[in-house]
Enzyme design. Sequence first.
Site: not given
Length: 289
Positions: A72, A108
């Site tokens: 990420k 997210d």
Amino acid sequence: MYTPDGHTRTCGLIGNPVAHTLSPMIQNHMARVMGQNLVYLPFPVARGDLEAAVRGALALDFLGLNVTVPYKSDVIAHLAEIDPLAERIGAVNTLVRCQGGYKGYNTDMPGLYRAMEQDGVEIAGRDVVILGAGGVARAVAVMLLDRRAAGVHILNRTVDKARAVAQEVNKIAGKSFARAYALKDYGQIPGQDWLVVQATSVGMHPHEEDAPIEDPAFYRHVEIGYDLIFNPGVTRFMRLTESGGGRACNGARMLVYQGIIAFELWTGTSVDQNTADELCRMMAQALGQ
Ligand code: ATR
């Protein structure tokens, strides 16, 4: 029955491991319900192959990718563009095809925000307690800043890490927004009726009997205990929250909404509430909850 054809767009998940992901179930279901000619597949990417994977996806004209652990942060180096929120968070979990490459987003944290809205959790003007000081906790703090929380109290087993995160977040905020504490020092947090976001890995399957804080005195102050863990569906932190008289939520809605927001970015559509609720039910069932 849906059959891919010459116009089918491909999306996928890159990470390592990806074998247990629920994203293909969520994304392919959404594509069918929303009538999109799109397929979504998991792609395990070996360490060292990240750049090749992103270039390969581009060469194959993939519409988008999700990115998971451990890439990420590393994927940011391989983007053509980055969304400002993702840049502040320092983590990208969604790539969307753009001119000359991919634009990186973080869905997210917007996913957590939408999940909290659905769960009736207000953020604006509120002090929020965060348990943990890893990548997820840092991202939560930035999201709370973005959504105009009054401030955050970051509690961590390793207090130095909490201090480092608070310092970084305060730098982004340009003001004193985050304060750091050792986990055991929760008695120093001001106010009553806390909203607590549980952002450590403690209590995750298969360590279901663990919680980051055990003391019932802590839980007497917890009005809402929001655990980002979704497996198990009810964590020990959530049970302790409820024993103290608070309301507890898990991370399942966040997982569904990060997927919904990614899908919306790829397709330019807006996923309705019924579909979102159905996805939450499907996910709970897939997890045996
Ligand atoms: P992520 O990227 O998911 O946030 P991470 O960076 O490894 O993962 O962070 C994990 C978090 O869980 C940290 O806050 C960690 O605390 P430390 O910084 O003290 O390591 C916390 N954590 C993990 N195991 C823990 C435990 N047994 N007790 C308390 N906190 C724990």
